[in-house]
Design an enzyme around this catalytic site. Structure first.
Site, PDB file in Angstrom:
ATOM      1  N   ASP A  14      -3.087   5.856  -6.197  1.00 51.14           N
ATOM      2  CA  ASP A  14      -2.703   7.711  -5.820  1.00 51.14           C
ATOM      3  C   ASP A  14      -3.712   8.535  -6.112  1.00 51.14           C
ATOM      4  O   ASP A  14      -3.758   9.677  -6.414  1.00 51.14           O
ATOM      5  CB  ASP A  14      -1.272   8.228  -6.266  1.00 51.14           C
ATOM      6  N   GLY A  16      -6.306   9.549  -3.917  1.00 45.23           N
ATOM      7  CA  GLY A  16      -6.452  10.059  -2.524  1.00 45.23           C
ATOM      8  C   GLY A  16      -7.433   9.300  -2.097  1.00 45.23           C
ATOM      9  O   GLY A  16      -8.543   9.715  -1.545  1.00 45.23           O
ATOM     10  N   LYS A  17      -7.358   7.963  -1.866  1.00 41.52           N
ATOM     11  CA  LYS A  17      -8.258   7.067  -1.120  1.00 41.52           C
ATOM     12  C   LYS A  17      -8.340   7.419   0.007  1.00 41.52           C
ATOM     13  O   LYS A  17      -9.553   7.307   0.662  1.00 41.52           O
ATOM     14  CB  LYS A  17      -8.279   5.723  -1.637  1.00 41.52           C
ATOM     15  N   LYS A  19      -8.297   9.716   2.641  1.00 37.31           N
ATOM     16  CA  LYS A  19      -8.208  11.253   3.167  1.00 37.31           C
ATOM     17  C   LYS A  19      -9.917  10.278   2.791  1.00 37.31           C
ATOM     18  O   LYS A  19     -11.202  10.606   3.666  1.00 37.31           O
ATOM     19  CB  LYS A  19      -8.581  11.756   2.238  1.00 37.31           C
ATOM     20  N   ASN A  39       2.944  -2.132  -0.224  1.00 38.84           N
ATOM     21  CA  ASN A  39       3.516  -1.208  -1.603  1.00 38.84           C
ATOM     22  C   ASN A  39       2.003   0.330  -0.982  1.00 38.84           C
ATOM     23  O   ASN A  39       2.585   1.402  -2.288  1.00 38.84           O
ATOM     24  CB  ASN A  39       3.145  -2.103  -2.848  1.00 38.84           C
ATOM     25  N   ALA A  40       1.160  -0.089  -0.479  1.00 40.83           N
ATOM     26  CA  ALA A  40       0.322   1.026  -0.233  1.00 40.83           C
ATOM     27  C   ALA A  40       0.683   1.820   0.492  1.00 40.83           C
ATOM     28  O   ALA A  40       1.734   1.741   1.487  1.00 40.83           O
ATOM     29  CB  ALA A  40      -1.145   0.477  -0.220  1.00 40.83           C
ATOM     30  N   GLY A  41       0.509   3.253   1.147  1.00 42.38           N
ATOM     31  CA  GLY A  41       0.334   4.597   1.872  1.00 42.38           C
ATOM     32  C   GLY A  41      -0.131   5.264   2.330  1.00 42.38           C
ATOM     33  O   GLY A  41      -1.121   5.378   1.198  1.00 42.38           O
ATOM     34  N   HIS A  42      -0.816   5.101   3.143  1.00 40.17           N
ATOM     35  CA  HIS A  42      -1.535   6.100   3.476  1.00 40.17           C
ATOM     36  C   HIS A  42      -1.207   6.899   4.647  1.00 40.17           C
ATOM     37  O   HIS A  42      -0.936   6.668   6.237  1.00 40.17           O
ATOM     38  CB  HIS A  42      -2.926   5.342   4.074  1.00 40.17           C
ATOM     39  N   GLN A 225      -4.520   0.249  -3.943  1.00 40.47           N
ATOM     40  CA  GLN A 225      -3.696   0.900  -5.662  1.00 40.47           C
ATOM     41  C   GLN A 225      -4.416   1.182  -6.122  1.00 40.47           C
ATOM     42  O   GLN A 225      -6.050   1.418  -5.949  1.00 40.47           O
ATOM     43  CB  GLN A 225      -3.357  -0.575  -6.588  1.00 40.47           C
ATOM     44  N   ARG A 304       8.715   8.530  -5.198  1.00 34.83           N
ATOM     45  CA  ARG A 304       9.158   8.793  -6.515  1.00 34.83           C
ATOM     46  C   ARG A 304       7.926   9.678  -6.949  1.00 34.83           C
ATOM     47  O   ARG A 304       6.787   9.848  -6.225  1.00 34.83           O
ATOM     48  CB  ARG A 304       8.934   7.001  -7.169  1.00 34.83           C
ATOM     49  N   ARG A 306       5.331  11.131  -9.267  1.00 37.41           N
ATOM     50  CA  ARG A 306       4.796  10.537 -10.567  1.00 37.41           C
ATOM     51  C   ARG A 306       4.474  11.082 -12.008  1.00 37.41           C
ATOM     52  O   ARG A 306       3.891  12.399 -11.357  1.00 37.41           O
ATOM     53  CB  ARG A 306       3.312  10.384  -9.481  1.00 37.41           C
ATOM     54  N   LEU A 333      -9.704  18.006  -6.948  1.00 34.86           N
ATOM     55  CA  LEU A 333     -10.493  19.368  -7.932  1.00 34.86           C
ATOM     56  C   LEU A 333      -9.614  20.383  -7.779  1.00 34.86           C
ATOM     57  O   LEU A 333      -9.286  21.092  -8.426  1.00 34.86           O
ATOM     58  CB  LEU A 333     -12.045  19.211  -7.557  1.00 34.86           C
ATOM     59  N   GLY A 416      -9.821  19.728  -1.285  1.00 27.48           N
ATOM     60  CA  GLY A 416      -8.528  19.723  -0.709  1.00 27.48           C
ATOM     61  C   GLY A 416      -7.970  18.664  -0.021  1.00 27.48           C
ATOM     62  O   GLY A 416      -8.392  17.861   0.051  1.00 27.48           O
TER      63      GLY A 416
HETATM   64  P1  IMP Z   1       4.697  -3.653  -6.696  1.00 29.49           P
HETATM   65  O1  IMP Z   1       3.122  -3.366  -5.841  1.00 29.49           O
HETATM   66  O2  IMP Z   1       5.677  -3.612  -5.997  1.00 29.49           O
HETATM   67  O3  IMP Z   1       4.463  -4.568  -6.973  1.00 29.49           O
HETATM   68  O4  IMP Z   1       4.283  -2.688  -8.205  1.00 29.49           O
HETATM   69  C1  IMP Z   1       3.601  -2.807  -9.205  1.00 29.49           C
HETATM   70  C2  IMP Z   1       3.312  -1.797  -9.218  1.00 29.49           C
HETATM   71  O5  IMP Z   1       2.391  -0.925  -8.683  1.00 29.49           O
HETATM   72  C3  IMP Z   1       4.356  -0.768  -9.755  1.00 29.49           C
HETATM   73  O6  IMP Z   1       4.325   0.434 -11.252  1.00 29.49           O
HETATM   74  C4  IMP Z   1       4.988   0.179  -8.910  1.00 29.49           C
HETATM   75  O7  IMP Z   1       4.610   1.412  -9.282  1.00 29.49           O
HETATM   76  C5  IMP Z   1       2.873   0.191  -8.679  1.00 29.49           C
HETATM   77  N1  IMP Z   1       2.385   0.179  -7.286  1.00 29.49           N
HETATM   78  C6  IMP Z   1       2.044  -0.433  -6.522  1.00 29.49           C
HETATM   79  N2  IMP Z   1       1.790   0.039  -5.053  1.00 29.49           N
HETATM   80  C7  IMP Z   1       1.366   1.573  -5.514  1.00 29.49           C
HETATM   81  C8  IMP Z   1       0.603   2.141  -4.966  1.00 29.49           C
HETATM   82  O8  IMP Z   1      -0.109   2.364  -3.643  1.00 29.49           O
HETATM   83  N3  IMP Z   1      -0.288   3.786  -5.773  1.00 29.49           N
HETATM   84  C9  IMP Z   1       0.595   3.878  -6.758  1.00 29.49           C
HETATM   85  N4  IMP Z   1       0.812   3.124  -7.882  1.00 29.49           N
HETATM   86  C10 IMP Z   1       1.571   1.712  -6.519  1.00 29.49           C
END
Ligand code: IMP
Length: 429
Positions: A14, A16-17, A19, A39-42, A225, A304, A306, A333, A416
């Protein structure tokens, strides 16, 4: 100018990759994801509508870029197809522009079930995962029983693997966790349906990427991540199950280290973490909440809140080292505008001793107290500033401090949310 650039996170994700990746994508020919999964989101905008991409690089929004999902990923085919459908419904071309590695692994329905069961059982010690089945899918990969993308091309292999895995997993789910099991034939039918949609995108992506590098094309490797969530170099066991560090590029895309020119580490101007695990510079109480609101620090994937804290040089030095960073990218910044004084963590104190290297022992890390130095903040807004010299003097000093402490130049500064809220100190590509 570099031909191969890696962008990765230096903290707990998280940073800010997204952008930054968007900005560098403009100049790249190929964008490659090398680890993780959905598990990532963009978040990206298409026709004034937000779409959150979890697996497909945002380069897909450009009609002339090749986007690669590398072998290092674990792919939930349902989630991938949903993303693909959303994009093609908006007129985005996928055919020819999206390639999926044969060697990537598949997340199966039982991976999600077992993850939830295990997390629930851990109670207070739960990792706080995204519950997307990431960990269990990597477990199967390492246990050499994983179902790979290539198996979608061979129905009998797929059926056999699913039967074997489901039969073993059902024992565990029903006997140990008291849950319902899965019907192997149903799982097979679901996945063979996905195969029909995905087959034409499957390729030998290691060949594609290496050929492209040899032809002098510009390749961007997009990390998900961050370093402190790395399975080897993070705060184990409170980590993800992949390698978001620079080494992960080589194994997760099939490219040797000598072919990588530039490794850029994205550093948020402060620190955040989502999920459980030690976080020495966490700010508890109302000021931590204020940082969260200022920075809009809520997860793109799970929503969730942070956890927020000060910049941590001990952790960042570790990230510089394990990634061999060649440049830094400082993001958000502007979130620090008006906070005075600021604090930076220069060491940890553990049972009276000063520690300057990031501890490997979780029990030590959990008890470390941050040793802070105060630095002067700035009152003027930095939002949208595009030249370093126009930044308030103390903001310039903050950036210089980061550069000097870490011994790595700051190449890009994000000021920004908007695409052009950026200071480029050094061009890449
Ligand atoms: P998992 O990747 O779902 O197994 O989660 C393992 C840990 O990595 C947990 O603490 C998640 O909140 C964290 N995590 C996984 N993906 C991200 C992400 O894209 N950003 C921030 N934390 C992440």
């Amino acid at each position: 100018m570099s031909k191969t650039v890696v962008v990765l996170g230096t903290q707990w994700g998280d940073e800010g990759k997204g952008k930054i990746v968007d900005a560098l994508t403009e100049k790249a020919d190929i964008v490659v994801r090398f680890q993780g999964g959905n598990n990532a989101g963009h978040t990206v905008m298409v026709d004034d509508r937000e779409i959150i991409l979890h697996l497909i690089p945002s380069g897909i929004l450009h009609s002339d870029k090749l986007c690669v999902i590398g072998n290092g990923l674990v792919i939930n085919p349902k989630a991938l197809i949903e993303e693909m459908t959303e994009l093609s419904d908006r007129g985005i071309k996928l055919s020819g522009n999206l390639k999926i590695s044969k060697n990537a692994h598949l997340i199966m329905p039982y991976h999600l079930a077992i993850e939830k069961a295990k997390e629930d059982r851990k109670g207070k010690k739960k990792i706080g995962t995204t519950l997307r089945g990431i960990g269990p899918a990597y477990v199967d990969k390492m246990a050499r029983v994983g179902v790979r993308v290539v198996d979608l091309l061979y129905p009998e292999v797929l059926r056999e693997k699913i039967q074997a895995n489901v039969s073993e997993m059902n024992e565990l789910l029903t006997k140990v966790y008291g849950m319902d099991g899965f019907d192997a034939e149903e799982v097979y039918k679901e996945y063979i349906g996905y195969a029909e949609i995905l087959t034409s995108f499957v390729d030998d992506t290691d060949v594609l990427v290496n050929d492209a590098i040899d032809e002098g094309k510009r390749v961007l490797f997009e990390g998900a991540q961050g370093t402190l969530l790395d399975i080897d170099h993070g705060t184990y066991p409170y980590v993800t199950s992949s390698s978001p560090t620079a080494g992960g590029v080589c194994t997760g895309a099939g490219v040797g280290p000598t072919k990588i020119n530039t490794i850029l580490g994205v550093v948020k101007a402060y620190t955040t973490r989502v999920g459980s695990g030690p976080f020495p510079t966490e700010i508890m109480g109302p000021f931590g909440d204020e940082m969260r609101e200022r920075g809009g620090e809520y997860g793109a994937t799970t929503g969730r809140p942070r956890r927020c804290g000060w910049l941590d040089f001990v952790a960042l030095r570790h990230a510089v080292r394990v990634n061999s960073l060649t440049g830094l990218i400082i993001t958000k910044l502007d979130v620090l505008d008006g906070i005075d004084p600021l604090k930076v963590c220069v060491a940890y104190r553990y049972q009276g001793d000063l520690i300057t290297e990031f501890p490997k022992e979780l029990n030590i890390l959990e008890e470390c107290e941050p040793v802070y130095e105060e630095v002067q903040g700035w009152q003027d807004s930095t939002k949208g500033i595009k030249e370093f010299d126009k930044l308030p003097e103390n903001a310039q000093k903050y950036l210089k401090r980061i550069e000097e402490t870490l011994g790595v130049p700051v190449d890009i500064i994000s000021t920004g949310k908007k695409r052009d809220d950026i200071i480029v100190m050094k061009e890449h590509f």
